[in-house]
Design a protein around this motif. Sequence first.
Motif, PDB file in Angstrom:
ATOM      1  N   MET A   1      36.720  50.954  39.958  1.00 34.89           N
ATOM      2  CA  MET A   1      36.424  50.104  39.034  1.00 34.89           C
ATOM      3  C   MET A   1      37.231  49.193  39.610  1.00 34.89           C
ATOM      4  O   MET A   1      38.556  49.644  40.539  1.00 34.89           O
ATOM      5  CB  MET A   1      37.139  51.057  37.887  1.00 34.89           C
ATOM      6  CG  MET A   1      36.763  49.737  36.569  1.00 34.89           C
ATOM      7  SD  MET A   1      37.724  50.793  35.519  1.00 34.89           S
ATOM      8  CE  MET A   1      36.975  52.028  34.169  1.00 34.89           C
ATOM      9  N   SER A   2      36.497  47.890  39.106  1.00 31.77           N
ATOM     10  CA  SER A   2      38.073  46.768  39.949  1.00 31.77           C
ATOM     11  C   SER A   2      38.860  46.658  39.043  1.00 31.77           C
ATOM     12  O   SER A   2      38.798  46.904  38.088  1.00 31.77           O
ATOM     13  CB  SER A   2      36.962  45.499  39.572  1.00 31.77           C
ATOM     14  OG  SER A   2      36.701  45.178  38.450  1.00 31.77           O
ATOM     15  N   LYS A   6      39.460  47.039  35.137  1.00 30.15           N
ATOM     16  CA  LYS A   6      40.842  48.212  34.685  1.00 30.15           C
ATOM     17  C   LYS A   6      41.787  47.219  33.496  1.00 30.15           C
ATOM     18  O   LYS A   6      41.751  47.725  32.257  1.00 30.15           O
ATOM     19  CB  LYS A   6      41.630  48.503  35.930  1.00 30.15           C
ATOM     20  CG  LYS A   6      40.984  49.821  36.802  1.00 30.15           C
ATOM     21  CD  LYS A   6      41.942  49.518  37.976  1.00 30.15           C
ATOM     22  CE  LYS A   6      41.799  50.620  38.627  1.00 30.15           C
ATOM     23  NZ  LYS A   6      42.545  51.016  40.180  1.00 30.15           N
ATOM     24  N   VAL A   7      41.658  46.183  33.875  1.00 31.43           N
ATOM     25  CA  VAL A   7      42.350  45.143  32.795  1.00 31.43           C
ATOM     26  C   VAL A   7      42.045  44.823  31.430  1.00 31.43           C
ATOM     27  O   VAL A   7      42.761  45.529  30.280  1.00 31.43           O
ATOM     28  CB  VAL A   7      42.586  43.392  33.281  1.00 31.43           C
ATOM     29  CG1 VAL A   7      43.218  42.651  32.311  1.00 31.43           C
ATOM     30  CG2 VAL A   7      43.561  44.097  34.058  1.00 31.43           C
ATOM     31  N   ALA A   8      40.277  44.592  31.377  1.00 32.63           N
ATOM     32  CA  ALA A   8      39.680  44.846  30.891  1.00 32.63           C
ATOM     33  C   ALA A   8      39.492  46.074  29.278  1.00 32.63           C
ATOM     34  O   ALA A   8      40.082  46.060  28.605  1.00 32.63           O
ATOM     35  CB  ALA A   8      38.623  44.613  30.869  1.00 32.63           C
ATOM     36  N   VAL A   9      39.778  47.148  30.377  1.00 39.16           N
ATOM     37  CA  VAL A   9      39.478  48.580  29.735  1.00 39.16           C
ATOM     38  C   VAL A   9      40.392  49.034  29.246  1.00 39.16           C
ATOM     39  O   VAL A   9      41.044  48.863  28.390  1.00 39.16           O
ATOM     40  CB  VAL A   9      39.321  49.907  30.541  1.00 39.16           C
ATOM     41  CG1 VAL A   9      39.219  50.624  29.629  1.00 39.16           C
ATOM     42  CG2 VAL A   9      37.746  49.611  30.990  1.00 39.16           C
ATOM     43  N   ALA A  10      42.161  48.395  29.503  1.00 37.46           N
ATOM     44  CA  ALA A  10      43.309  48.352  29.234  1.00 37.46           C
ATOM     45  C   ALA A  10      43.733  48.008  27.641  1.00 37.46           C
ATOM     46  O   ALA A  10      43.903  48.050  26.897  1.00 37.46           O
ATOM     47  CB  ALA A  10      44.670  48.626  30.560  1.00 37.46           C
ATOM     48  N   LEU A  11      43.328  46.551  28.057  1.00 38.50           N
ATOM     49  CA  LEU A  11      43.202  45.530  27.022  1.00 38.50           C
ATOM     50  C   LEU A  11      42.514  46.113  25.644  1.00 38.50           C
ATOM     51  O   LEU A  11      43.744  46.307  24.435  1.00 38.50           O
ATOM     52  CB  LEU A  11      42.525  44.485  26.792  1.00 38.50           C
ATOM     53  CG  LEU A  11      44.114  43.444  28.143  1.00 38.50           C
ATOM     54  CD1 LEU A  11      43.386  42.049  28.289  1.00 38.50           C
ATOM     55  CD2 LEU A  11      45.860  43.143  27.304  1.00 38.50           C
ATOM     56  N   ILE A  12      41.367  46.681  25.571  1.00 41.08           N
ATOM     57  CA  ILE A  12      40.380  47.010  24.481  1.00 41.08           C
ATOM     58  C   ILE A  12      41.401  48.384  24.061  1.00 41.08           C
ATOM     59  O   ILE A  12      41.575  48.846  22.897  1.00 41.08           O
ATOM     60  CB  ILE A  12      39.083  47.406  24.779  1.00 41.08           C
ATOM     61  CG1 ILE A  12      38.643  45.683  25.146  1.00 41.08           C
ATOM     62  CG2 ILE A  12      38.546  47.733  23.922  1.00 41.08           C
ATOM     63  CD1 ILE A  12      37.041  46.104  26.359  1.00 41.08           C
TER      64      ILE A  12
END
Length: 227
Positions: A1-2, A6-12
């Motif tokens: 995973m890029s 990872k940032v998008a998933v973490a924020l969600i």
Amino acid sequence: MSVTSKVAVALIVEFVVFGLLLFGSAGTLEWGAGWAWMVLMFGGGGVVTVLIARRDPALLAERMRSPLQPDQPLWDKVFLIAMGVLWCAWLALMGLDAVRFQWSAMPLWLASAGSALVAVSFRLVARVFLENTFLAPVVKIQKARGHRVISSGPYAVVRHPLYAAACIMIPASALVLGSWWGLAFSLLLLAGIVWRTVMEERELVAHLEGYVQYAQRVRYRLVPLIW
């Protein structure tokens, strides 16, 4: 995973968890202060993340690593788990306090002051991240990345400016959410930050070249002229 994914998933995930804790404990989605706090936190966090991604992608990649790492001291692993539990309990308490049971009655001007302080704290957070490329989420010496002492910008004023920003943001958040009990509980979180500051400094003094000399030049850890 890029890293971006990872940032998008973490924020969600954070948005969902924080929302469930706040609005679930409040028992309603009709809580203006709760939504105001979510906008402040995720708006500010989003801006800081974009800045790091543009200016220092290596730091962003480091920040996206696991909060529990092999080269991390055991005490820091225990600390991060404990702080995570306390953070979740704190959010739930404020929903119960400010909305469900209405134990607290806080004037609007204090909530407004809290919002301003949260915004100020994010400004400081952004400045700190742009100054220090070694700002990992865990306590460790990053030999592979050429870890060195950073003494410019906010680090010329206090030795741990990111923790100083957190010490502003946490009680200010309780003001935004209108919770006196949350403000009192925030003292536990602040005590945890102070403890980690002391423990982290022991690691830096022992293992980071030049840190002793830096600490002699910059006398204060978190609060100028006080400590």
